[in-house]
Design a protein around this motif. Structure first.
Motif, PDB file in Angstrom:
ATOM      1  N   GLY A 125       0.789  -1.225   0.000  1.00 55.69           N
ATOM      2  CA  GLY A 125       0.000   0.000   0.000  1.00 55.69           C
ATOM      3  C   GLY A 125       0.818   1.270   0.000  1.00 55.69           C
ATOM      4  N   TYR A 126       1.920   1.310   0.766  1.00 56.09           N
ATOM      5  CA  TYR A 126       2.694   2.540   0.884  1.00 56.09           C
ATOM      6  C   TYR A 126       3.506   2.847  -0.377  1.00 56.09           C
ATOM      7  CZ  TYR A 126       6.286  -0.842   2.366  1.00 56.09           C
ATOM      8  OH  TYR A 126       7.128  -1.920   2.448  1.00 56.09           O
ATOM      9  N   LEU A 127       3.540   1.917  -1.328  1.00 56.01           N
ATOM     10  CA  LEU A 127       4.223   2.146  -2.601  1.00 56.01           C
ATOM     11  C   LEU A 127       3.258   2.259  -3.771  1.00 56.01           C
ATOM     12  CD1 LEU A 127       7.326  -0.231  -2.303  1.00 56.01           C
ATOM     13  CD2 LEU A 127       7.315   2.268  -2.280  1.00 56.01           C
ATOM     14  N   GLN A 128       1.972   2.257  -3.490  1.00 57.90           N
ATOM     15  CA  GLN A 128       0.983   2.327  -4.561  1.00 57.90           C
ATOM     16  C   GLN A 128       0.781   3.755  -5.050  1.00 57.90           C
ATOM     17  OE1 GLN A 128      -2.643   0.468  -3.191  1.00 57.90           O
ATOM     18  NE2 GLN A 128      -1.659  -1.523  -2.857  1.00 57.90           N
ATOM     19  N   THR A 129       0.556   3.897  -6.345  1.00 56.57           N
ATOM     20  CA  THR A 129       0.164   5.179  -6.917  1.00 56.57           C
ATOM     21  C   THR A 129      -1.345   5.339  -6.745  1.00 56.57           C
ATOM     22  OG1 THR A 129      -0.274   4.221  -9.091  1.00 56.57           O
ATOM     23  CG2 THR A 129       1.974   5.023  -8.656  1.00 56.57           C
ATOM     24  N   PRO A 130      -1.871   6.576  -6.843  1.00 58.92           N
ATOM     25  CA  PRO A 130      -3.327   6.756  -6.753  1.00 58.92           C
ATOM     26  C   PRO A 130      -4.087   5.939  -7.797  1.00 58.92           C
ATOM     27  CG  PRO A 130      -2.222   8.865  -6.481  1.00 58.92           C
ATOM     28  CD  PRO A 130      -1.151   7.865  -6.873  1.00 58.92           C
ATOM     29  N   GLY A 131      -3.544   5.847  -9.014  1.00 57.57           N
ATOM     30  CA  GLY A 131      -4.228   5.090 -10.056  1.00 57.57           C
ATOM     31  C   GLY A 131      -4.298   3.607  -9.741  1.00 57.57           C
ATOM     32  N   TYR A 132      -3.188   3.042  -9.277  1.00 60.59           N
ATOM     33  CA  TYR A 132      -3.140   1.622  -8.921  1.00 60.59           C
ATOM     34  C   TYR A 132      -4.054   1.344  -7.736  1.00 60.59           C
ATOM     35  CZ  TYR A 132      -0.886  -2.919  -7.808  1.00 60.59           C
ATOM     36  OH  TYR A 132      -0.622  -4.242  -7.556  1.00 60.59           O
ATOM     37  N   ALA A 133      -3.987   2.199  -6.717  1.00 62.12           N
ATOM     38  CA  ALA A 133      -4.821   2.014  -5.527  1.00 62.12           C
ATOM     39  C   ALA A 133      -6.296   2.108  -5.879  1.00 62.12           C
ATOM     40  CB  ALA A 133      -4.462   3.061  -4.469  1.00 62.12           C
ATOM     41  N   LEU A 194       4.772   0.968 -11.981  1.00 60.18           N
ATOM     42  CA  LEU A 194       6.112   0.398 -12.072  1.00 60.18           C
ATOM     43  C   LEU A 194       7.174   1.501 -12.118  1.00 60.18           C
ATOM     44  CD1 LEU A 194       5.374  -2.507 -14.574  1.00 60.18           C
ATOM     45  CD2 LEU A 194       5.718  -2.675 -12.103  1.00 60.18           C
ATOM     46  N   GLY A 195       6.843   2.593 -12.770  1.00 60.78           N
ATOM     47  CA  GLY A 195       7.762   3.728 -12.757  1.00 60.78           C
ATOM     48  C   GLY A 195       7.937   4.294 -11.369  1.00 60.78           C
ATOM     49  N   HIS A 196       6.848   4.309 -10.609  1.00 61.94           N
ATOM     50  CA  HIS A 196       6.914   4.790  -9.218  1.00 61.94           C
ATOM     51  C   HIS A 196       7.790   3.872  -8.373  1.00 61.94           C
ATOM     52  CE1 HIS A 196       5.673   6.805  -5.577  1.00 61.94           C
ATOM     53  NE2 HIS A 196       5.194   5.681  -5.067  1.00 61.94           N
ATOM     54  N   LEU A 197       7.734   2.576  -8.631  1.00 64.93           N
ATOM     55  CA  LEU A 197       8.613   1.649  -7.911  1.00 64.93           C
ATOM     56  C   LEU A 197      10.072   1.985  -8.172  1.00 64.93           C
ATOM     57  CD1 LEU A 197       7.209  -2.001  -8.207  1.00 64.93           C
ATOM     58  CD2 LEU A 197       7.296  -0.532  -6.190  1.00 64.93           C
ATOM     59  N   LEU A 198      10.391   2.271  -9.420  1.00 62.60           N
ATOM     60  CA  LEU A 198      11.772   2.618  -9.768  1.00 62.60           C
ATOM     61  C   LEU A 198      12.244   3.854  -9.005  1.00 62.60           C
ATOM     62  CD1 LEU A 198      11.814   2.053 -13.638  1.00 62.60           C
ATOM     63  CD2 LEU A 198      13.021   0.705 -11.915  1.00 62.60           C
ATOM     64  N   SER A 199      11.407   4.873  -8.969  1.00 62.39           N
ATOM     65  CA  SER A 199      11.802   6.104  -8.279  1.00 62.39           C
ATOM     66  C   SER A 199      11.870   5.907  -6.770  1.00 62.39           C
ATOM     67  CB  SER A 199      10.837   7.244  -8.625  1.00 62.39           C
ATOM     68  OG  SER A 199       9.514   6.940  -8.211  1.00 62.39           O
ATOM     69  N   SER A 200      11.024   5.028  -6.237  1.00 63.24           N
ATOM     70  CA  SER A 200      10.999   4.786  -4.790  1.00 63.24           C
ATOM     71  C   SER A 200      12.265   4.102  -4.304  1.00 63.24           C
ATOM     72  CB  SER A 200       9.787   3.934  -4.411  1.00 63.24           C
ATOM     73  OG  SER A 200       8.575   4.601  -4.705  1.00 63.24           O
ATOM     74  N   MET A 201      12.952   3.422  -5.198  1.00 64.69           N
ATOM     75  CA  MET A 201      14.178   2.733  -4.807  1.00 64.69           C
ATOM     76  C   MET A 201      15.255   3.713  -4.340  1.00 64.69           C
ATOM     77  SD  MET A 201      14.453  -0.242  -7.743  1.00 64.69           S
ATOM     78  CE  MET A 201      15.876  -1.037  -6.981  1.00 64.69           C
ATOM     79  N   LEU A 208      14.401  -2.048  -1.443  1.00 64.11           N
ATOM     80  CA  LEU A 208      13.422  -2.744  -2.273  1.00 64.11           C
ATOM     81  C   LEU A 208      14.091  -3.895  -3.005  1.00 64.11           C
ATOM     82  CD1 LEU A 208      10.595  -2.976  -3.506  1.00 64.11           C
ATOM     83  CD2 LEU A 208      11.301  -1.289  -5.231  1.00 64.11           C
ATOM     84  N   GLY A 209      13.604  -5.104  -2.741  1.00 63.92           N
ATOM     85  CA  GLY A 209      14.125  -6.290  -3.407  1.00 63.92           C
ATOM     86  C   GLY A 209      13.036  -6.975  -4.214  1.00 63.92           C
ATOM     87  N   ILE A 210      13.412  -7.515  -5.349  1.00 67.51           N
ATOM     88  CA  ILE A 210      12.483  -8.267  -6.198  1.00 67.51           C
ATOM     89  C   ILE A 210      12.918  -9.729  -6.195  1.00 67.51           C
ATOM     90  CG2 ILE A 210      11.446  -8.490  -8.477  1.00 67.51           C
ATOM     91  CD1 ILE A 210      10.871  -5.804  -7.159  1.00 67.51           C
ATOM     92  N   ILE A 211      11.985 -10.630  -5.956  1.00 69.24           N
ATOM     93  CA  ILE A 211      12.289 -12.065  -5.976  1.00 69.24           C
ATOM     94  C   ILE A 211      12.002 -12.594  -7.376  1.00 69.24           C
ATOM     95  CG2 ILE A 211      11.751 -14.320  -5.009  1.00 69.24           C
ATOM     96  CD1 ILE A 211      10.881 -12.910  -2.446  1.00 69.24           C
ATOM     97  N   PRO A 212      13.037 -12.946  -8.133  1.00 66.78           N
ATOM     98  CA  PRO A 212      12.821 -13.406  -9.514  1.00 66.78           C
ATOM     99  C   PRO A 212      11.906 -14.622  -9.576  1.00 66.78           C
ATOM    100  CG  PRO A 212      15.146 -12.962  -9.104  1.00 66.78           C
ATOM    101  CD  PRO A 212      14.461 -12.937  -7.764  1.00 66.78           C
ATOM    102  N   ALA A 213      11.066 -14.652 -10.603  1.00 62.29           N
ATOM    103  CA  ALA A 213      10.139 -15.771 -10.757  1.00 62.29           C
ATOM    104  C   ALA A 213      10.876 -17.086 -10.917  1.00 62.29           C
ATOM    105  CB  ALA A 213       9.224 -15.513 -11.956  1.00 62.29           C
ATOM    106  N   GLN A 214      12.090 -17.027 -11.474  1.00 66.99           N
ATOM    107  CA  GLN A 214      12.854 -18.252 -11.720  1.00 66.99           C
ATOM    108  C   GLN A 214      13.791 -18.617 -10.572  1.00 66.99           C
ATOM    109  OE1 GLN A 214      12.070 -20.041 -14.374  1.00 66.99           O
ATOM    110  NE2 GLN A 214      10.593 -18.422 -14.851  1.00 66.99           N
TER     111      GLN A 214
END
Length: 284
Positions: A125-133, A194-201, A208-214
């Motif tokens: 929630g704390y990383l969501q944009t208004p549009g996504y939320a 997704l752009g907001h995630l990039l800037s939040s880093m 912020l860590g991403i767990i790869p699907a593989q």
């Protein structure tokens, strides 16, 4: 649902049941006599006293009256309600809409200094944009048939999210790569998120860590339900039907150990940014 979804709830229920039993024994009456005075079955007395059935407020009042312990009813009812708060159905939390739930959690977010968040379904929630939320809460309101206060709820969520920019809060955030590809809203909304995630880093408060699907999981940790750890003192777990609050030390330790193992699977920095950019490219 099993009798006790968490050990925290089990401990609270067991303690309340033990106190009710002590009150009966102090009154010098049998379970059968208690049942007669309360106008219910002996089986019900047994289920309550052995923590197999959670008593209602009325049950506790009747129990205390039957044992000449009316003065203890208020404290026991308060303890019973506190136990109830450890496993709460979303329909109860959201019966008046989504805004109130956002606002009620704001004090917890403001006083927490260290957040550990594992996101397996949606962006935290704390990383969501208004549009996504807006898109997400609209889906929730429709699915759970809550009152439509999505716009107000989104505003409340954005207000609550100020904690990532203010004070000395720290956020350790792990997001499953698949979450980056779960389409919430249209292409424009997802691109913005997704752009907001990039800037939040780049935020000083954010790891912020991403767990790869593989990522190989057989030796470390399988995908789990979404959860948030608040200052090593409390965990909120998000299930489809309910929110579970974990406070028992042993159970807290399980989530902390799981978070540590999930962290070992995640990539950070440039590798995490690459996965987010890849998800953005996949939108087109």
């Amino acid at each position: 649902m099993p009798p006790f979804p968490t050990s925290s709830l089990q401990q609270a229920r067991t303690a309340l049941a033990a106190r009710l039993r002590e009150i009966r024994l102090d009154a010098g009456i049998t379970s059968k006599e208690l049942a007669q005075r309360c106008h219910w079955s002996v089986a019900k007395s047994s289920r309550i006293e052995n923590a197999r059935t959670a008593p209602s407020d009325a049950d506790i009042r009747a129990w205390c009256t039957a044992c000449d312990a009316d003065t203890q009813a208020a404290d026991l009812i308060a303890a019973n309600r506190q136990a109830d708060s450890l496993y709460v159905h979303w329909r109860r939390l959201q019966r008046t809409g989504l805004k109130q739930l956002q606002e009620s959690s704001t004090p917890l977010y403001e006083r927490t200094r260290h957040f550990r968040v594992y996101a397996s379904h949606v962006i935290p929630g704390y990383l969501q944009t208004p549009g996504y939320a807006t898109a997400l809460m609209g889906t929730i309101a429709t699915f759970r048939t809550t009152p439509d206060d999505v716009n107000q709820a989104v505003q409340a969520r954005m207000q609550r999210s100020r904690v990532i920019h203010e004070g000395d809060h720290r956020f350790a955030t792990l997001i499953e790569e698949n979450v980056l590809r779960h389409r919430i809203g249209d292409t424009e909304v997802m691109a913005g998120q997704l752009g907001h995630l990039l800037s939040s880093m780049a935020l000083p408060s954010m790891s912020l860590g991403i767990i790869p699907a593989q990522a190989p999981r057989e030796q470390i940790m399988w995908p789990l339900e979404q959860f948030t750890v608040f200052d090593d003192a409390r965990v909120n777990v998000e299930l489809l039907a309910a929110k579970v609050t974990v406070t028992a030390p042993g159970e807290l330790d399980i989530y902390l150990r799981a978070f540590t193992r999930l962290t070992e699977l995640a990539v950070h920095g440039a590798d995490a940014r690459a996965l987010i950019v890849k998800a953005i490219d996949a939108l087109h």
